[in-house]
Design a protein around this motif. Structure first.
Motif, PDB file in Angstrom:
ATOM      1  N   ARG A 126       0.841  -1.216   0.000  1.00  0.00           N
ATOM      2  CA  ARG A 126       0.000   0.000   0.000  1.00  0.00           C
ATOM      3  C   ARG A 126       0.869   1.256   0.000  1.00  0.00           C
ATOM      4  NH1 ARG A 126      -3.238  -3.301   3.288  1.00  0.00           N
ATOM      5  NH2 ARG A 126      -2.385  -2.457   5.222  1.00  0.00           N
ATOM      6  N   TRP A 127       1.938   1.217   0.791  1.00  0.00           N
ATOM      7  CA  TRP A 127       2.837   2.374   0.839  1.00  0.00           C
ATOM      8  C   TRP A 127       3.507   2.581  -0.526  1.00  0.00           C
ATOM      9  CZ3 TRP A 127       7.992   3.456   0.126  1.00  0.00           C
ATOM     10  CH2 TRP A 127       8.459   4.666   0.652  1.00  0.00           C
ATOM     11  N   LEU A 128       3.923   1.489  -1.139  1.00  0.00           N
ATOM     12  CA  LEU A 128       4.581   1.588  -2.455  1.00  0.00           C
ATOM     13  C   LEU A 128       3.633   2.139  -3.520  1.00  0.00           C
ATOM     14  CD1 LEU A 128       6.580  -1.794  -2.581  1.00  0.00           C
ATOM     15  CD2 LEU A 128       7.535   0.504  -2.212  1.00  0.00           C
ATOM     16  N   ALA A 129       2.355   1.791  -3.391  1.00  0.00           N
ATOM     17  CA  ALA A 129       1.375   2.256  -4.385  1.00  0.00           C
ATOM     18  C   ALA A 129       1.311   3.784  -4.420  1.00  0.00           C
ATOM     19  CB  ALA A 129      -0.001   1.668  -4.080  1.00  0.00           C
ATOM     20  N   ASP A 130       1.541   4.408  -3.280  1.00  0.00           N
ATOM     21  CA  ASP A 130       1.499   5.875  -3.209  1.00  0.00           C
ATOM     22  C   ASP A 130       2.869   6.509  -3.382  1.00  0.00           C
ATOM     23  OD1 ASP A 130      -1.214   5.904  -2.734  1.00  0.00           O
ATOM     24  OD2 ASP A 130      -0.951   5.704  -0.556  1.00  0.00           O
ATOM     25  N   TYR A 131       3.891   5.694  -3.522  1.00  0.00           N
ATOM     26  CA  TYR A 131       5.247   6.226  -3.499  1.00  0.00           C
ATOM     27  C   TYR A 131       5.562   7.141  -4.666  1.00  0.00           C
ATOM     28  CZ  TYR A 131      10.305   6.568  -3.807  1.00  0.00           C
ATOM     29  OH  TYR A 131      11.579   7.054  -3.906  1.00  0.00           O
ATOM     30  N   ARG A 132       6.091   8.265  -4.340  1.00  0.00           N
ATOM     31  CA  ARG A 132       6.909   9.023  -5.268  1.00  0.00           C
ATOM     32  C   ARG A 132       7.945   9.760  -4.436  1.00  0.00           C
ATOM     33  NH1 ARG A 132       5.128  14.523  -5.254  1.00  0.00           N
ATOM     34  NH2 ARG A 132       6.554  15.014  -6.937  1.00  0.00           N
ATOM     35  N   PHE A 133       9.107   9.979  -4.995  1.00  0.00           N
ATOM     36  CA  PHE A 133      10.166  10.641  -4.252  1.00  0.00           C
ATOM     37  C   PHE A 133       9.789  12.107  -4.063  1.00  0.00           C
ATOM     38  CE2 PHE A 133      14.256  12.949  -4.058  1.00  0.00           C
ATOM     39  CZ  PHE A 133      14.752  12.364  -2.893  1.00  0.00           C
ATOM     40  N   THR A 134       9.770  12.562  -2.812  1.00  0.00           N
ATOM     41  CA  THR A 134       9.389  13.953  -2.537  1.00  0.00           C
ATOM     42  C   THR A 134      10.542  14.741  -1.927  1.00  0.00           C
ATOM     43  OG1 THR A 134       8.610  13.448  -0.305  1.00  0.00           O
ATOM     44  CG2 THR A 134       7.002  13.235  -2.105  1.00  0.00           C
ATOM     45  N   GLY A 135      11.727  14.137  -1.900  1.00  0.00           N
ATOM     46  CA  GLY A 135      12.866  14.771  -1.240  1.00  0.00           C
ATOM     47  C   GLY A 135      13.692  15.652  -2.163  1.00  0.00           C
ATOM     48  N   ASP A 136      14.920  15.886  -1.740  1.00  0.00           N
ATOM     49  CA  ASP A 136      15.835  16.774  -2.464  1.00  0.00           C
ATOM     50  C   ASP A 136      17.070  16.002  -2.917  1.00  0.00           C
ATOM     51  OD1 ASP A 136      14.166  18.962  -1.749  1.00  0.00           O
ATOM     52  OD2 ASP A 136      15.163  19.061   0.215  1.00  0.00           O
ATOM     53  N   ILE A 137      17.544  16.372  -4.075  1.00  0.00           N
ATOM     54  CA  ILE A 137      18.801  15.795  -4.569  1.00  0.00           C
ATOM     55  C   ILE A 137      19.697  16.928  -5.040  1.00  0.00           C
ATOM     56  CG2 ILE A 137      19.881  14.197  -6.211  1.00  0.00           C
ATOM     57  CD1 ILE A 137      17.278  12.658  -6.395  1.00  0.00           C
ATOM     58  N   THR A 138      20.927  16.940  -4.527  1.00  0.00           N
ATOM     59  CA  THR A 138      21.933  17.854  -5.059  1.00  0.00           C
ATOM     60  C   THR A 138      23.051  16.996  -5.624  1.00  0.00           C
ATOM     61  OG1 THR A 138      23.043  17.976  -2.923  1.00  0.00           O
ATOM     62  CG2 THR A 138      21.432  19.681  -3.384  1.00  0.00           C
ATOM     63  N   GLY A 139      23.891  17.595  -6.439  1.00  0.00           N
ATOM     64  CA  GLY A 139      24.987  16.789  -6.973  1.00  0.00           C
ATOM     65  C   GLY A 139      25.913  17.588  -7.848  1.00  0.00           C
ATOM     66  N   TYR A 140      27.041  16.986  -8.180  1.00  0.00           N
ATOM     67  CA  TYR A 140      27.966  17.557  -9.148  1.00  0.00           C
ATOM     68  C   TYR A 140      27.220  17.648 -10.485  1.00  0.00           C
ATOM     69  CZ  TYR A 140      32.172  16.911  -6.195  1.00  0.00           C
ATOM     70  OH  TYR A 140      33.133  16.990  -5.213  1.00  0.00           O
ATOM     71  N   GLY A 141      27.534  18.646 -11.242  1.00  0.00           N
ATOM     72  CA  GLY A 141      26.935  18.740 -12.564  1.00  0.00           C
ATOM     73  C   GLY A 141      27.389  17.568 -13.415  1.00  0.00           C
ATOM     74  N   GLU A 142      26.536  17.145 -14.321  1.00  0.00           N
ATOM     75  CA  GLU A 142      26.947  16.051 -15.201  1.00  0.00           C
ATOM     76  C   GLU A 142      28.097  16.527 -16.092  1.00  0.00           C
ATOM     77  OE1 GLU A 142      23.853  14.163 -17.487  1.00  0.00           O
ATOM     78  OE2 GLU A 142      25.143  12.431 -17.853  1.00  0.00           O
ATOM     79  N   GLY A 143      29.124  15.701 -16.205  1.00  0.00           N
ATOM     80  CA  GLY A 143      30.313  16.067 -16.965  1.00  0.00           C
ATOM     81  C   GLY A 143      31.467  16.509 -16.084  1.00  0.00           C
ATOM     82  N   GLU A 144      31.166  16.859 -14.829  1.00  0.00           N
ATOM     83  CA  GLU A 144      32.193  17.315 -13.885  1.00  0.00           C
ATOM     84  C   GLU A 144      33.195  16.191 -13.598  1.00  0.00           C
ATOM     85  OE1 GLU A 144      34.059  19.809 -12.342  1.00  0.00           O
ATOM     86  OE2 GLU A 144      32.106  20.683 -11.764  1.00  0.00           O
ATOM     87  N   CYS A 145      34.445  16.554 -13.451  1.00  0.00           N
ATOM     88  CA  CYS A 145      35.426  15.577 -12.984  1.00  0.00           C
ATOM     89  C   CYS A 145      35.271  15.386 -11.478  1.00  0.00           C
ATOM     90  CB  CYS A 145      36.847  16.060 -13.298  1.00  0.00           C
ATOM     91  SG  CYS A 145      37.159  16.224 -15.066  1.00  0.00           S
ATOM     92  N   TYR A 146      35.547  14.182 -10.999  1.00  0.00           N
ATOM     93  CA  TYR A 146      35.478  13.949  -9.552  1.00  0.00           C
ATOM     94  C   TYR A 146      36.711  13.201  -9.090  1.00  0.00           C
ATOM     95  CZ  TYR A 146      33.976   9.081 -10.388  1.00  0.00           C
ATOM     96  OH  TYR A 146      33.913   7.769 -10.773  1.00  0.00           O
ATOM     97  N   LEU A 147      36.888  13.199  -7.787  1.00  0.00           N
ATOM     98  CA  LEU A 147      38.049  12.569  -7.157  1.00  0.00           C
ATOM     99  C   LEU A 147      37.561  11.598  -6.084  1.00  0.00           C
ATOM    100  CD1 LEU A 147      40.698  13.668  -8.372  1.00  0.00           C
ATOM    101  CD2 LEU A 147      39.004  15.493  -8.307  1.00  0.00           C
ATOM    102  N   PRO A 148      38.449  10.808  -5.490  1.00  0.00           N
ATOM    103  CA  PRO A 148      38.005   9.892  -4.434  1.00  0.00           C
ATOM    104  C   PRO A 148      37.309  10.666  -3.315  1.00  0.00           C
ATOM    105  CG  PRO A 148      40.242   9.363  -5.081  1.00  0.00           C
ATOM    106  CD  PRO A 148      39.892  10.655  -5.772  1.00  0.00           C
ATOM    107  N   GLY A 149      36.157  10.210  -2.911  1.00  0.00           N
ATOM    108  CA  GLY A 149      35.418  10.837  -1.822  1.00  0.00           C
ATOM    109  C   GLY A 149      34.513  11.977  -2.240  1.00  0.00           C
ATOM    110  N   SER A 150      34.640  12.466  -3.455  1.00  0.00           N
ATOM    111  CA  SER A 150      33.770  13.570  -3.905  1.00  0.00           C
ATOM    112  C   SER A 150      32.304  13.162  -3.728  1.00  0.00           C
ATOM    113  CB  SER A 150      33.991  13.866  -5.396  1.00  0.00           C
ATOM    114  OG  SER A 150      35.284  14.313  -5.672  1.00  0.00           O
ATOM    115  N   PRO A 151      31.518  14.005  -3.040  1.00  0.00           N
ATOM    116  CA  PRO A 151      30.088  13.679  -2.875  1.00  0.00           C
ATOM    117  C   PRO A 151      29.334  14.023  -4.160  1.00  0.00           C
ATOM    118  CG  PRO A 151      30.590  15.744  -1.780  1.00  0.00           C
ATOM    119  CD  PRO A 151      31.893  15.244  -2.354  1.00  0.00           C
ATOM    120  N   VAL A 152      29.399  13.119  -5.125  1.00  0.00           N
ATOM    121  CA  VAL A 152      28.897  13.446  -6.458  1.00  0.00           C
ATOM    122  C   VAL A 152      27.380  13.583  -6.474  1.00  0.00           C
ATOM    123  CG1 VAL A 152      30.884  12.454  -7.662  1.00  0.00           C
ATOM    124  CG2 VAL A 152      28.868  11.033  -7.231  1.00  0.00           C
TER     125      VAL A 152
END
Lengths: 434, 434
Positions: free
Chosen positions: B86-112
């Motif tokens: 029942r919970w899954l039937a109503d599910y949609r993600f309502t939270g927040d997502i931040t991140g590195y821009g697509e194409g950005e270079c990253y390094l070990p540990g970078s919170p992409v």
């Protein structure tokens, strides 16, 4: 299960369509052709390959059409001319496909699939056929080595997060064919009936105020038969908390880090002391066939394999090619053809394939030929490897994933013992032209 | 573009759903959580990684729902209990997502990527997020090394046949972001507007009674600007036939076997003698970044790359993980959390990320921190790496593939010259906790 995606006809290389255009214009498009799929060699040091993907290919073959959307895109981007668009609009494959059964072991040169039809209709399938077979066969080959190394202990596939989201479903299917017991991938259960497994990750423990609280919540909801992940903080305390939460009837504990051999031994002793003698130990940290083999002496009950499974354990693609081996000449007869380029030469002509077995039933030769076949001195000397998959455009092979799994077990068991070595070496049996 | 497939919600691991079940039952499901996506390390010897897949993830996020078909399957197979369904039937993600821009270079540990929401809604995305980012980032990282090695000469992606059919489309997209000029994959053109290329294979030549006849048919249909594949039989004769068929205005010849350096030099001389000074040379045989670099002195105009691109040139997955770094405590405040397991320990708490540049504009540090940020002594000393991608469940980032390509070029150019070395070594810049 209802998100639109491209038809397989756009999951293909542009040059298949431009070749059709040029062949239609030049008049050769209708020449009858035979294309063979084979691997020139096995990945470095591997003893055998495993055919997989056949079922996925056949289930999508009828969708390999060009509908209004596909045609509009090709027109808009000027990929091919108007006569070709009209031809594509009517396209469906009407030819014949034979091939090794899915799950069959193969060797260098084995004609694992043979596609016959007009040039235009058969060449169009090239990229799609290769994508499916190259991916799935690479995974199945790696999986087969892992289930060999596990020597009867269940292997569980958990690699979805390390590969493309759709590839992960195909990987679960290929692994199951090669003897895996189940997969973490829900889509593999929904689509192919593969047993799915999974209980909790470290995040579930970290979400709670204590490990014991997390385990109690998990057991309350998922039952004492669940698997508790015991290495979030300290393994010894984790095992203690696990049995405290579930009692000695706990299904399993999972170890996902550290020295698995040493830990499994310590955990087994600890579990037995806690009377949890039936509680199983699952290990899941960076396993491949070598790590699995190295744990043979450890009290491990099952192996969860992720990254190394879905990336083919060092050989992420099977390297199969789709080559024109015969085509109709101006006089209507079929002519064997082959490229003559350096290092990529191949043998022309449509090939049959037999696996020769010695009197003990052990395979000793992959026998390929162009004309008449040997009769054999014993009734079981030769096993025919090719079967009709598609006839006149209609899929006639109805093998299931379970059939493929059974065929793989039989085919692998028939190979000489050297096939089961993990070390690098020659192909398990030689490929011989009759 | 009209074949049903699973919603992304089934392209996920079963344990995400069983964790939701246990957390719903236990009461912790609604605790606010922060998950970070990062790579503990780069693939062996690589200097930097490349974030890719973000756009594919965001375009599918709204489809990450459980419809009737998905729920029926989960119920039938007994994956989760009725309250969870029942919970899954109503599910949609309502939270927040931040991140590195697509194409950005990253390094070990970078919170992409950083995903924030309730435990239940955010944990559900784990496998899908990782699949998309791990696959696409692996391809982009390999592609970036190849375009660096090509040093301005166009690289063309042709690897679809060596990977899963849907992964091939994603690979073409990732390669384009990392500077490839085009791809053979029709679906990549249709879906993402990536330029598609391709003319003919050896089969087209073999189909005809002679090479000259094949070339004439191709030129008649595809024009003199086409690319003729000249190595089916003998390269020197092939080039002669090519110019005989097309004249000196021929667009290009393609070499797909043999010693490419030697052949390209001989073919260039031959073409120039035939007055085909504008006819380009495309090479396509088993290339990777090292082979591309080795051809720097050869008169090659573009590189077609297949297998090694789509398999990540030795690193087929980026190895990113999705880890809970903070969660709401019983008192409503956020608590940093981290797993303590051997060799897999991570730093708790939500991280910001800045790239520090020296006065010449060259990056010298990947600076991560938990609390206050440095202000910097120059206005351009720090470049902020994180952007809002999703806010309150709504996708707010509208970056295109072209934007990602531009960002990658900028980001790579900013790294020190050691980043462009193909040899194995340390990460291009150190990751430092502020």
């Amino acid at each position: 299960m209802s998100v639109p995606r491209f038809r397989p006809s756009l999951l293909t290389d542009q040059y298949e369509l431009t070749m059709v255009q040029a062949a239609l214009a030049g008049g050769a498009a209708q020449r009858r052709c035979v294309f063979e799929v084979f691997a020139r060699r096995l990945p470095d040091g591997r003893r055998y390959g495993v055919v997989a993907g056949t079922g996925r290919l056949l289930e999508q073959l009828s969708e390999f059409r060009f509908g209004d959307e596909e045609l509009a895109d090709l027109e808009r981007r000027g990929v091919v001319d108007a006569p070709t668009l009209r031809w594509l609009a009517d396209y469906r494959f009407t030819g014949d496909i034979t091939g090794y059964g899915e799950g069959e072991c193969y060797l260098p040169g084995s004609p694992v699939m043979t596609v016959e039809g007009t040039f235009a209709e058969a060449v169009l399938l090239e990229t799609f056929v290769l994508s499916v077979l190259n991916h799935d066969s690479a995974i199945a080959a790696a999986a087969s080595r892992m289930t060999t190394a596990a020597n009867g202990r269940p292997c569980l596939e958990m690699g979805l997060r390390r590969t493309h989201e759709e590839a992960g479903v195909a990987a679960a299917r290929a692994a199951y064919i090669a003897g895996f017991a189940g997969s973490s991938v829900l889509g593999a259960g929904a689509r192919y009936g593969i047993p799915t497994i999974g209980t909790a990750a470290h995040a579930f423990t970290l979400l709670h105020d204590s490990e014991l609280e997390a385990f109690r919540a998990q057991v309350a909801s998922l039952g004492v038969g669940t698997t508790l992940l015991v290495d979030t903080y300290d393994v010894t305390a984790g095992v203690e908390h696990a049995i405290e939460a579930a009692g000695p009837e706990l299904g399993a504990v999972r170890l996902d880090s550290g020295d698995l051999l040493e830990q499994a031994q310590a955990v087994r002793i600890q579990l037995d002391k806690l009377n949890a003698t039936g509680t199983r130990i699952v290990v899941t940290s960076d396993l491949d066939e070598y790590a699995i083999a190295a744990l043979a002496a450890a009290p491990v009950d099952s192996y969860g394999v992720g990254t190394q499974l879905v990336t083919g354990s060092g050989a992420p693609t099977a390297g199969m090619v789709y080559k024109l081996v015969a085509r109709e000449g101006a006089d209507g007869t079929m002519i064997p053809v082959a490229k003559k380029s350096v290092a990529k030469a191949s043998v022309g002509g449509r090939k049959w394939a037999l696996r020769r077995r010695d009197p003990q039933g052990v395979a000793d030769q992959e026998l390929l030929g162009l004309g008449g076949r040997p009769t054999g001195s014993r009734p079981d000397e030769y096993r025919s490897l090719q079967r009709t998959l598609v006839s006149g455009g209609e899929v006639v092979d109805t093998s299931t994933v379970a059939d493929a799994r059974a065929l793989h077990e039989l085919s692998r068991a028939e190979l000489p013992v050297t096939a089961r070595k993990l070390s690098r070496g020659e192909a398990a049996i030689p490929t011989v032209m009759f």
